[in-house]
Structures are given as structure tokens and as C-alpha cells.
Design an enzyme around this catalytic site. Structure first.
Site, PDB file in Angstrom:
ATOM      1  N   HIS A 101     -38.961 -10.090   3.041  1.00 56.23           N
ATOM      2  CA  HIS A 101     -40.337 -10.424   3.358  1.00 56.23           C
ATOM      3  C   HIS A 101     -40.488 -11.931   3.470  1.00 56.23           C
ATOM      4  CE1 HIS A 101     -40.208  -9.314  -1.032  1.00 56.23           C
ATOM      5  NE2 HIS A 101     -40.311 -10.622  -1.054  1.00 56.23           N
TER       6      HIS A 101
ATOM      7  N   ASP B 150     -40.170  -2.157   7.139  1.00 53.81           N
ATOM      8  CA  ASP B 150     -40.532  -3.215   8.092  1.00 53.81           C
ATOM      9  C   ASP B 150     -41.859  -2.992   8.792  1.00 53.81           C
ATOM     10  OD1 ASP B 150     -38.117  -4.538   7.625  1.00 53.81           O
ATOM     11  OD2 ASP B 150     -37.090  -3.244   9.067  1.00 53.81           O
TER      12      ASP B 150
HETATM   13  P1  IMO Z   1     -38.087  -3.626   3.951  1.00 50.71           P
HETATM   14  O1  IMO Z   1     -38.499  -3.668   2.508  1.00 50.71           O
HETATM   15  C1  IMO Z   1     -35.915  -1.425   7.017  1.00 50.71           C
HETATM   16  C2  IMO Z   1     -32.162   0.547   5.909  1.00 50.71           C
HETATM   17  C3  IMO Z   1     -30.859  -0.014   6.435  1.00 50.71           C
HETATM   18  C4  IMO Z   1     -30.018   1.252   6.532  1.00 50.71           C
HETATM   19  C5  IMO Z   1     -30.476   2.054   5.318  1.00 50.71           C
HETATM   20  C6  IMO Z   1     -29.562   1.942   4.126  1.00 50.71           C
HETATM   21  O2  IMO Z   1     -37.918  -4.964   4.580  1.00 50.71           O
HETATM   22  O3  IMO Z   1     -38.987  -2.722   4.720  1.00 50.71           O
HETATM   23  P2  IMO Z   1     -29.129   0.020   2.353  1.00 50.71           P
HETATM   24  O4  IMO Z   1     -28.594  -1.364   2.538  1.00 50.71           O
HETATM   25  O5  IMO Z   1     -30.451   0.083   1.706  1.00 50.71           O
HETATM   26  O6  IMO Z   1     -28.120   0.932   1.699  1.00 50.71           O
HETATM   27  O7  IMO Z   1     -29.268   0.584   3.866  1.00 50.71           O
HETATM   28  O8  IMO Z   1     -31.772   1.577   4.998  1.00 50.71           O
HETATM   29  N1  IMO Z   1     -33.013  -0.418   5.169  1.00 50.71           N
HETATM   30  C7  IMO Z   1     -34.155  -0.942   5.652  1.00 50.71           C
HETATM   31  N2  IMO Z   1     -34.757  -0.783   6.848  1.00 50.71           N
HETATM   32  N3  IMO Z   1     -36.512  -2.188   6.090  1.00 50.71           N
HETATM   33  C8  IMO Z   1     -35.953  -2.355   4.881  1.00 50.71           C
HETATM   34  O9  IMO Z   1     -36.576  -3.027   3.898  1.00 50.71           O
HETATM   35  C9  IMO Z   1     -34.695  -1.739   4.618  1.00 50.71           C
HETATM   36  N4  IMO Z   1     -33.854  -1.693   3.571  1.00 50.71           N
HETATM   37  C10 IMO Z   1     -32.832  -0.866   3.910  1.00 50.71           C
HETATM   38  O10 IMO Z   1     -31.036  -0.608   7.693  1.00 50.71           O
HETATM   39  O11 IMO Z   1     -30.377   1.987   7.681  1.00 50.71           O
HETATM   40 MG    MG Z   2     -38.535  -6.065   6.093  1.00 49.39          MG
END
Ligand code: IMO
Ligand code: MG
Length: 477
Positions: A51, A22
Site C-alpha cells: 500500500h 488491490d
Molecule cells: P494487497 O493487500 C493482490 C496474490 C499473488 C498470488 C497469490 C499468492 O496489496 O491487495 P502469496 O505471495 O501471497 O503466496 O501469493 O496471491 N497476492 C495478491 N494479489 N494483492 C495482494 O495484496 C496480494 N497478495 C498476494 O499474486 O497470486
Molecule cells: Mg496492493
């Protein structure tokens, strides 16, 4: 200098995040995909990412298909790589969204080797990993962890399996035993999957050899990272991580390339604050453990916090709008109470999950963690969101941790370590409004000082500073 100046002589770019996801990768992926790349490829994760894409001036949130897809009508390729975990109903839904907006996807390529997120993966993820209250890590509940578990256990269903009913049925029947808490009806699942499979059949390829061909043909390639280094299964704050390796190496191998082929890896860093969503240690978190448990509770999504803190807001088609510089928010950002300050930063930077709507935990940028990320993801850094803290009178960056009587500036992934360190900060005076700045030397000197200290400490090299969400609001050094 503009972003295109960075790209002279470059064939491959990777946009990866150096924190917990993020960080605003989307803005840069979107720019490079539309202005530069011939091919946009994703290699890790699935619809746990989020996104925002703007199509015909309407905001849409995509979770699976890379942002680059909107350039398909211009003959550009979009690849869902071998390292991904794909939920077919989500994919189908995103294709519907493209159809509704008249965006073609003739050049979409889906790896035959990507893993399929099955209904039983989602059920287990929701039951076991999603709720922090029930002891889960706060996953996104999309089935990511269980899907990769089956991959590692060498029993996963891959895209190619969807086109052989006997094999699919045999595999599901074997896997069933591993999911004894659920009733799994093989035929029901197959009947559910087959229409989705038929819909994507045309796009399924050996994407690894396609990628190699693209490289050989001199096509310009953008790797669109998902999640972030500190969430990587390989390098992140295990076990509070996602289940794929979202480092530069994992992102490259997730599309069948060597990271050595990436000419310009850009590591995105939120600065001077950072965020984390879900459970796990976060040494610089404002409000510490209180903030972590508060953010895990229900009832603190954006609207709840706007109401609770009396911030004027309007309801719009896509959500809620408010003035991020509302004087009440600015007061919170400058509060003596760190817990309130953390909420103030969340409101000022609008840090609510795009996938789950959850409030993101906030804290000052951790230089110790960033130095660790630079060691793995490389030295080129892009700083994002400093404009969000224009109202802050002061900001801080952590350059060491104190544990007991010892001071260290070396990161360690272990929870025991990260939970018991006290970050040591360097404070800087606030820098005001920087949204209009377009050249590095025009950035306020205290912000430049902090960037220079951050570079010396981490060994990173800041090549871009984002000063707003619009493409033009970008300073290239
Ligand atoms: P983008 O691409 C932020 C976090 C989840 C959780 C951990 C495991 O938008 O940056 P999961 O569902 O993957 O098994 O969850 O990872 N998490 C993210 N945090 N941005 C993301 O994606 C995330 N994808 C998974 O909150 O702590
Ligand atoms: Mg994101």
C-alpha cells in the site's frame, strides 16, 4: 454526507477486499486511520501486500506495517496481529524508512504469536511458487506460503521464539529436515535474526489481550485487511490463493477479535472492472487465457507497455508518469479486440503491482463472484476506481455464467467450473468524467443504474463510491 457520517456509534471498522486484492483499500484505511481510529491493526498476510503511503509529500510503499503508523506521533496505536507472517528484515527496513522521515513508532505493538518468515521460506517460495512458467501459482515470492505451511504443520517459528536462543536453535534444527533441498546453517540464521529481534523486542506483546483492553476502553479500532476474499485460503479460488484467511472472519481472528465485534465491515469492490495478479481462473478476464499467459511473461511491466503502445511518458524519481486519458489509451479501452481492451483498461487505471510491478490481469466486474463475497464478508460495499474508465463508451457487469447449456448465477471456487464458464453480461453506456462528483445523485444515471442492478443482484448495499485517489474524491451515500 461524508465518510464520518458512516461512523456514528461505531467502535470498530474493517476494510476488507471482496475480490483478488488491490482494490484501493489503502485510500480508506489511510482515511479512517488518520481521521478516526485510535488503533489500526492488521491480522493477515505479510509483505505480500502493498500500500502506498504519502509521508511529507513523498510516496512510500509499505508492505508490512499498516498505513496507520504515520499517526503514531499523535499517540495512535498500530498492531501487527497474531495472524500475520512477519519478515524481520522487511520490518526493520520499514522502521528505517520511518526513522529517515522522522516518524516515531512508540506505539507499535507486534504480536508475540505472529509467525516469522525465515530465509528458507523465501528460498522455497522463489524456487517453487513464484514463477508461473515453472508451474508456480505466481506468488509474490516473499515466503508467505512456506511460512504458513510450517504454521499449519505445527513447527513454525513465532516471534516469541526469537528471544530464546536454545529453543530457536532446537526448532530450526528440526525444521531443517523439511527443507532438504537447501543447506540450512542454524547458527548463521540465528546470527542473522538476533539483531532484528533485539531491535523489535520493545514492541513485542500479547497483542490479543491488548486488543481486548482497547475494546473495553472504548478505543476506536480499524482493522486493515490485506489481499482479498477470492485469495483467501478458506474461501478463495483454491489453490490459486494466498495462505491466510483474508475474509472478514480471518482478519478479525488474526488480531484476536470476533467478527461479531466489527460494527462496520466495508467490503471493497473494484467497479465496473476488476483485476487479478498471479495465476488462477478469472472468468471475466478480457482476452481470456491469452491475457493470463501474457501477464505471466516477463517484459510487460508498465514501461514496456507504455513503449509498446506508443504512450507518451516521463521518467520521474518514483517511476513513470503518463496521462491515463491519453487518446491512444482511450482507443484501446474501446477496442473491439478484448485482449487490447484489457491492456487499455490496465493503462487507464494504472494496474501494475505495487509489490512486484507485474501487470495486473483485467476484466469486467463479476457480479456472481461479488454475490459470493457479500455472503461471506457482509453487505456494506465500497466501489472503487469507476473514474478510471471515464473514456469507455460502454461497460459490462456479469450477472450469470453459462456452462454448456446451463445458466447459473451461483459462484463455485472450483477451477474446473470457473475455467469452463462463459460470463453473461449486462451492458451499459459509458458515463464520462466523474472525478468532480461529490453526491450520489449527481453520478450519471447509467452508472447509478448499474450500481442499483449490482445491489439487487448481490444483496449488497453500496455505501461509498470512490471517484478518484484523493481523499476528497469520495461519494458517500
Ligand atoms: P494487497 O493487500 C493482490 C496474490 C499473488 C498470488 C497469490 C499468492 O496489496 O491487495 P502469496 O505471495 O501471497 O503466496 O501469493 O496471491 N497476492 C495478491 N494479489 N494483492 C495482494 O495484496 C496480494 N497478495 C498476494 O499474486 O497470486
Ligand atoms: Mg496492493
Amino acid at each position: 454526507m461524508g465518510l464520518d457520517d458512516l461512523l456514528k456509534g461505531v467502535q470498530t471498522v474493517a476494510i476488507i477486499c471482496n475480490q483478488w486484492g488491490d482494490t484501493g483499500k489503502g485510500k480508506f484505511s489511510d482515511y479512517f486511520a488518520s481521521q478516526w481510529a485510535d488503533v489500526t491493526a492488521r491480522g493477515t498476510g505479510g509483505n505480500n501486500a502493498g500500500h502506498t503511503v504519502v509521508i511529507n509529500r513523498k510516496e512510500k510503499i509499505f508492505h508490512l506495517i499498516p498505513t496507520g503508523i504515520t499517526n503514531d506521533p499523535n499517540g495512535k496505536f498500530t498492531v501487527l496481529g497474531n495472524g500475520m507472517a512477519i519478515d524481520l528484515s522487511v520490518l526493520s527496513h520499514e522502521l528505517d524508512e520511518l526513522d529517515a522521515d522522522g516518524i516515531t513508532y512508540n506505539n507499535l505493538l507486534i504480536s508475540k504469536d505472529a509467525h516469522v518468515i525465515m530465509p528458507y521460506h523465501i528460498n522455497r517460495d522463489k524456487a517453487k511458487h513464484q514463477s508461473q512458467k515453472k508451474g508456480g501459482i505466481g506468488s509474490t515470492g516473499r515466503g508467505i506460503g512456506p511460512c504458513y505451511t510450517d504454521k499449519i504443520a505445527r513447527r513454525g517459528i513465532v516471534i516469541e521464539d526469537l528471544f530464546d536462543r536454545d529453543r530457536l536453535s532446537r526448532k530450526i534444527n528440526e525444521i531443517r529436515r523439511e527443507y532438504s533441498e537447501q543447506k540450512i546453517y542454524c547458527d548463521e540464521i540465528i546470527d542473522l535474526l538476533v539483531p532484528f529481534a533485539e531491535r523489535i523486542k520493545y514492541f513485542v506483546r500479547d497483542t490479543v489481550s491488548e486488543m481486548h483492553r482497547f475494546i473495553k476502553d472504548g478505543k476506536k479500532i480499524l482493522l486493515e485487511g490485506a489481499q482479498g476474499l477470492l485469495l483467501s485460503i478458506e474461501h478463495g479460488t483454491y489453490p490459486y490463493v494466498t495462505s491466510s484467511d483474508c475474509s472478514l472472519n480471518g482478519t478479525a481472528s488474526g488480531v484476536g477479535l470476533s467478527a461479531k465485534l466489527i460494527d462496520l465491515p466495508l467490503g471493497i469492490v473494484k467497479f465496473p472492472f476488476m483485476t487479478r495478479v498471479g495465476a488462477g481462473p478469472f472468468p471475466t478476464e478480457l482476452g481470456g487465457r491469452n491475457s493470463e499467459s501474457y501477464c505471466a511473461e516477463e517484459g510487460h511491466i508498465k514501461l514496456d507497455e507504455l513503449k509498446e503502445y506508443g504512450i507518451p511518458h516521463q521518467t520521474t524519481e518514483g517511476g513513470f508518469r503518463y496521462n491515463r486519458n491519453d487518446p491512444k489509451i482511450v482507443d484501446m479501452v474501446n477496442s473491439e479486440d478484448e485482449f487490447i481492451q484489457g491492456i487499455g483498461i490496465r493503462l487507464a487505471a494504472e494496474e501494475y503491482g505495487s509489490t512486484t510491478g507485474r501487470p495486473r490481469r483485467t476484466g469486467w466486474t463479476d457480479g456472481v463472484a461479488a454475490k459470493y463475497s457479500v455472503g461471506i464478508n457482509g453487505t456494506h460495499l465500497v466501489l472503487t476506481k469507476p473514474d478510471s474508465l471515464s473514456g469507455a463508451k460502454e461497460f459490462k457487469i456479469a450477472y450469470s455464467y453459462k456452462k454448456g447449456s446451463k445458466i447459473t448465477d451461483t459462484f463455485s471456487r472450483s477451477e474446473e467450473f470457473l475455467r469452463n464458464v462463459t460470463p453473461q453480461y449486462q451492458s451499459y453506456q459509458g458515463y464520462g468524467d466523474i472525478k468532480g462528483v461529490r453526491s450520489y445523485n449527481q453520478l450519471p444515471s447509467n452508472l447509478r443504474q448499474a450500481i442499483s442492478d449490482f445491489e439487487s443482484f448481490t444483496g449488497g448495499n453500496v455505501v461509498v463510491v470512490s471517484v478518484g485517489s484523493d481523499r476528497e474524491e469520495t461519494v458517500v451515500r
